[in-house]
Design a protein around this motif. Structure first.
Motif, PDB file in Angstrom:
ATOM      1  N   VAL A  37      -2.793   8.178   6.154  1.00  0.00           N
ATOM      2  CA  VAL A  37      -2.198   7.287   5.347  1.00  0.00           C
ATOM      3  C   VAL A  37      -2.447   7.376   4.015  1.00  0.00           C
ATOM      4  CG1 VAL A  37      -2.474   4.751   4.803  1.00  0.00           C
ATOM      5  CG2 VAL A  37      -2.477   5.429   7.154  1.00  0.00           C
ATOM      6  N   SER A  38      -3.644   8.059   3.402  1.00  0.00           N
ATOM      7  CA  SER A  38      -3.789   8.187   1.991  1.00  0.00           C
ATOM      8  C   SER A  38      -2.850   9.165   1.438  1.00  0.00           C
ATOM      9  CB  SER A  38      -5.077   8.692   1.890  1.00  0.00           C
ATOM     10  OG  SER A  38      -6.112   7.720   2.057  1.00  0.00           O
ATOM     11  N   ARG A  39      -2.514  10.440   2.354  1.00  0.00           N
ATOM     12  CA  ARG A  39      -1.843  11.477   1.932  1.00  0.00           C
ATOM     13  C   ARG A  39      -0.409  11.028   1.726  1.00  0.00           C
ATOM     14  NH1 ARG A  39      -4.703  14.564   5.506  1.00  0.00           N
ATOM     15  NH2 ARG A  39      -2.992  14.486   7.329  1.00  0.00           N
ATOM     16  N   THR A  40       0.176  10.177   2.748  1.00  0.00           N
ATOM     17  CA  THR A  40       1.354   9.515   2.639  1.00  0.00           C
ATOM     18  C   THR A  40       1.564   8.595   1.480  1.00  0.00           C
ATOM     19  OG1 THR A  40       1.657   9.631   5.212  1.00  0.00           O
ATOM     20  CG2 THR A  40       3.077   8.201   4.009  1.00  0.00           C
ATOM     21  N   ILE A  41       0.638   7.925   1.092  1.00  0.00           N
ATOM     22  CA  ILE A  41       0.585   6.983   0.070  1.00  0.00           C
ATOM     23  C   ILE A  41       0.721   7.961  -1.047  1.00  0.00           C
ATOM     24  CG2 ILE A  41      -0.629   5.319  -1.383  1.00  0.00           C
ATOM     25  CD1 ILE A  41      -1.717   4.005   1.214  1.00  0.00           C
ATOM     26  N   GLN A  42       0.174   8.782  -1.221  1.00  0.00           N
ATOM     27  CA  GLN A  42       0.093   9.709  -2.473  1.00  0.00           C
ATOM     28  C   GLN A  42       1.489  10.269  -2.621  1.00  0.00           C
ATOM     29  OE1 GLN A  42      -3.138  12.516  -2.022  1.00  0.00           O
ATOM     30  NE2 GLN A  42      -4.584  11.307  -3.016  1.00  0.00           N
ATOM     31  N   ALA A  43       1.983  10.881  -1.665  1.00  0.00           N
ATOM     32  CA  ALA A  43       3.472  11.197  -1.497  1.00  0.00           C
ATOM     33  C   ALA A  43       4.501  10.353  -1.945  1.00  0.00           C
ATOM     34  CB  ALA A  43       3.939  11.974  -0.357  1.00  0.00           C
ATOM     35  N   LEU A  44       4.348   9.071  -1.247  1.00  0.00           N
ATOM     36  CA  LEU A  44       5.230   7.891  -1.669  1.00  0.00           C
ATOM     37  C   LEU A  44       5.195   7.734  -3.353  1.00  0.00           C
ATOM     38  CD1 LEU A  44       5.212   5.957   1.567  1.00  0.00           C
ATOM     39  CD2 LEU A  44       7.047   7.250   1.083  1.00  0.00           C
ATOM     40  N   GLU A  45       3.856   7.553  -3.754  1.00  0.00           N
ATOM     41  CA  GLU A  45       3.894   7.205  -4.983  1.00  0.00           C
ATOM     42  C   GLU A  45       4.177   8.157  -5.889  1.00  0.00           C
ATOM     43  OE1 GLU A  45       0.129   5.189  -7.612  1.00  0.00           O
ATOM     44  OE2 GLU A  45      -0.308   6.940  -6.059  1.00  0.00           O
ATOM     45  N   LYS A  46       4.376   9.481  -5.761  1.00  0.00           N
ATOM     46  CA  LYS A  46       4.955  10.673  -6.452  1.00  0.00           C
ATOM     47  C   LYS A  46       6.297  10.441  -6.834  1.00  0.00           C
ATOM     48  CE  LYS A  46       4.253  15.598  -6.811  1.00  0.00           C
ATOM     49  NZ  LYS A  46       3.910  16.667  -6.526  1.00  0.00           N
ATOM     50  N   VAL A  47       7.081  10.162  -5.534  1.00  0.00           N
ATOM     51  CA  VAL A  47       8.537   9.968  -5.778  1.00  0.00           C
ATOM     52  C   VAL A  47       8.946   8.572  -6.131  1.00  0.00           C
ATOM     53  CG1 VAL A  47       8.994  11.736  -4.367  1.00  0.00           C
ATOM     54  CG2 VAL A  47       8.673   9.415  -3.194  1.00  0.00           C
ATOM     55  N   GLY A  48       7.961   7.609  -6.323  1.00  0.00           N
ATOM     56  CA  GLY A  48       8.310   6.200  -7.000  1.00  0.00           C
ATOM     57  C   GLY A  48       8.431   5.260  -6.042  1.00  0.00           C
ATOM     58  N   LEU A  49       8.056   5.466  -4.725  1.00  0.00           N
ATOM     59  CA  LEU A  49       8.470   4.351  -3.770  1.00  0.00           C
ATOM     60  C   LEU A  49       7.209   3.472  -3.675  1.00  0.00           C
ATOM     61  CD1 LEU A  49      10.260   6.392  -1.122  1.00  0.00           C
ATOM     62  CD2 LEU A  49      11.356   4.950  -3.175  1.00  0.00           C
ATOM     63  N   VAL A  50       5.981   3.781  -4.186  1.00  0.00           N
ATOM     64  CA  VAL A  50       4.906   3.083  -3.965  1.00  0.00           C
ATOM     65  C   VAL A  50       4.118   3.037  -5.260  1.00  0.00           C
ATOM     66  CG1 VAL A  50       2.776   2.941  -2.867  1.00  0.00           C
ATOM     67  CG2 VAL A  50       4.648   3.563  -1.524  1.00  0.00           C
ATOM     68  N   GLU A  51       3.316   2.014  -5.475  1.00  0.00           N
ATOM     69  CA  GLU A  51       2.478   1.861  -6.748  1.00  0.00           C
ATOM     70  C   GLU A  51       1.090   1.311  -6.365  1.00  0.00           C
ATOM     71  OE1 GLU A  51       4.395  -0.987  -9.448  1.00  0.00           O
ATOM     72  OE2 GLU A  51       4.565  -2.549  -8.062  1.00  0.00           O
ATOM     73  N   CYS A  52       0.224   1.821  -7.099  1.00  0.00           N
ATOM     74  CA  CYS A  52      -1.004   1.256  -7.023  1.00  0.00           C
ATOM     75  C   CYS A  52      -1.306   0.021  -8.015  1.00  0.00           C
ATOM     76  CB  CYS A  52      -2.115   2.346  -7.688  1.00  0.00           C
ATOM     77  SG  CYS A  52      -4.120   1.739  -7.531  1.00  0.00           S
ATOM     78  N   LEU A  53      -1.986  -0.876  -7.441  1.00  0.00           N
ATOM     79  CA  LEU A  53      -2.016  -2.587  -8.024  1.00  0.00           C
ATOM     80  C   LEU A  53      -3.392  -2.348  -8.773  1.00  0.00           C
ATOM     81  CD1 LEU A  53      -0.670  -4.702  -5.377  1.00  0.00           C
ATOM     82  CD2 LEU A  53       0.597  -3.791  -7.411  1.00  0.00           C
ATOM     83  N   TYR A  63      -2.218  -1.060  -2.629  1.00  0.00           N
ATOM     84  CA  TYR A  63      -0.848  -0.567  -3.013  1.00  0.00           C
ATOM     85  C   TYR A  63       0.263  -1.210  -2.665  1.00  0.00           C
ATOM     86  CZ  TYR A  63      -3.307   4.063  -4.011  1.00  0.00           C
ATOM     87  OH  TYR A  63      -4.452   5.023  -4.337  1.00  0.00           O
ATOM     88  N   ARG A  64       1.469  -1.171  -3.123  1.00  0.00           N
ATOM     89  CA  ARG A  64       2.577  -1.737  -2.356  1.00  0.00           C
ATOM     90  C   ARG A  64       3.774  -1.233  -2.943  1.00  0.00           C
ATOM     91  NH1 ARG A  64       3.214  -6.596  -7.008  1.00  0.00           N
ATOM     92  NH2 ARG A  64       3.661  -5.426  -8.694  1.00  0.00           N
ATOM     93  N   VAL A  65       4.986  -1.479  -2.110  1.00  0.00           N
ATOM     94  CA  VAL A  65       6.206  -0.579  -2.645  1.00  0.00           C
ATOM     95  C   VAL A  65       6.748  -1.276  -3.786  1.00  0.00           C
ATOM     96  CG1 VAL A  65       6.792  -0.099  -0.158  1.00  0.00           C
ATOM     97  CG2 VAL A  65       7.626  -2.215  -1.081  1.00  0.00           C
ATOM     98  N   THR A  66       7.621  -0.156  -4.426  1.00  0.00           N
ATOM     99  CA  THR A  66       8.185  -0.741  -5.484  1.00  0.00           C
ATOM    100  C   THR A  66       9.444  -1.209  -5.299  1.00  0.00           C
ATOM    101  OG1 THR A  66       9.111   1.413  -5.552  1.00  0.00           O
ATOM    102  CG2 THR A  66       7.075   1.498  -6.967  1.00  0.00           C
ATOM    103  N   GLU A  67      10.296  -1.622  -6.259  1.00  0.00           N
ATOM    104  CA  GLU A  67      11.627  -2.233  -5.954  1.00  0.00           C
ATOM    105  C   GLU A  67      12.510  -1.244  -5.338  1.00  0.00           C
ATOM    106  OE1 GLU A  67      12.846  -5.482  -6.067  1.00  0.00           O
ATOM    107  OE2 GLU A  67      10.611  -5.878  -6.635  1.00  0.00           O
ATOM    108  N   THR A  68      12.371   0.107  -5.847  1.00  0.00           N
ATOM    109  CA  THR A  68      13.166   1.086  -4.996  1.00  0.00           C
ATOM    110  C   THR A  68      12.747   1.233  -3.699  1.00  0.00           C
ATOM    111  OG1 THR A  68      13.258   2.370  -7.235  1.00  0.00           O
ATOM    112  CG2 THR A  68      13.688   3.737  -5.288  1.00  0.00           C
ATOM    113  N   GLY A  69      11.347   1.194  -3.469  1.00  0.00           N
ATOM    114  CA  GLY A  69      11.035   1.289  -2.010  1.00  0.00           C
ATOM    115  C   GLY A  69      11.261   0.294  -1.311  1.00  0.00           C
ATOM    116  N   LYS A  70      11.575  -1.029  -1.682  1.00  0.00           N
ATOM    117  CA  LYS A  70      12.080  -2.246  -0.982  1.00  0.00           C
ATOM    118  C   LYS A  70      13.426  -1.823  -0.575  1.00  0.00           C
ATOM    119  CE  LYS A  70       9.162  -5.715  -2.889  1.00  0.00           C
ATOM    120  NZ  LYS A  70       8.936  -6.909  -3.680  1.00  0.00           N
ATOM    121  N   LYS A  71      14.199  -1.351  -1.529  1.00  0.00           N
ATOM    122  CA  LYS A  71      15.491  -1.059  -1.019  1.00  0.00           C
ATOM    123  C   LYS A  71      15.566   0.119  -0.111  1.00  0.00           C
ATOM    124  CE  LYS A  71      17.054  -2.597  -5.630  1.00  0.00           C
ATOM    125  NZ  LYS A  71      17.636  -1.810  -7.008  1.00  0.00           N
TER     126      LYS A  71
END
Length: 81
Positions: A37-53, A63-71
């Protein structure tokens, strides 16, 4: 989008982060190893789909999804364009 759909863990994690969550809580809820899960979150964060709160925290970061991630989730789930 194919980046997310190519991996079942990526798909589960991004959907699980529609509401803020920690990697530990998410791993427990999804039945997936916390390290995965941690590796996946880092990968998703790197491409702008997830952000750290809570970037100032050393542990239990949320963490949560960004607007782009929601789309992306909406499109994958057939809810969007």
């Amino acid at each position: 989008m194919s980046f997310v759909t190519r991996g079942s863990v990526r798909r589960k994690v991004i959907k699980g982060l529609l509401r803020p969550n920690t990697p530990t809580e998410l791993a427990k809820n999804l039945g997936v190893a916390r390290a995965a899960v941690s590796r996946t979150i880092q990968a998703l964060e790197k491409v702008g789909l997830v952000e750290c709160l809570t970037p100032e925290e050393n542990r239990d970061r949320y963490y949560r999804v960004t607007e782009t991630g929601k789309k992306v989730v909406e499109t994958i789930e057939g809810l969007g364009p």
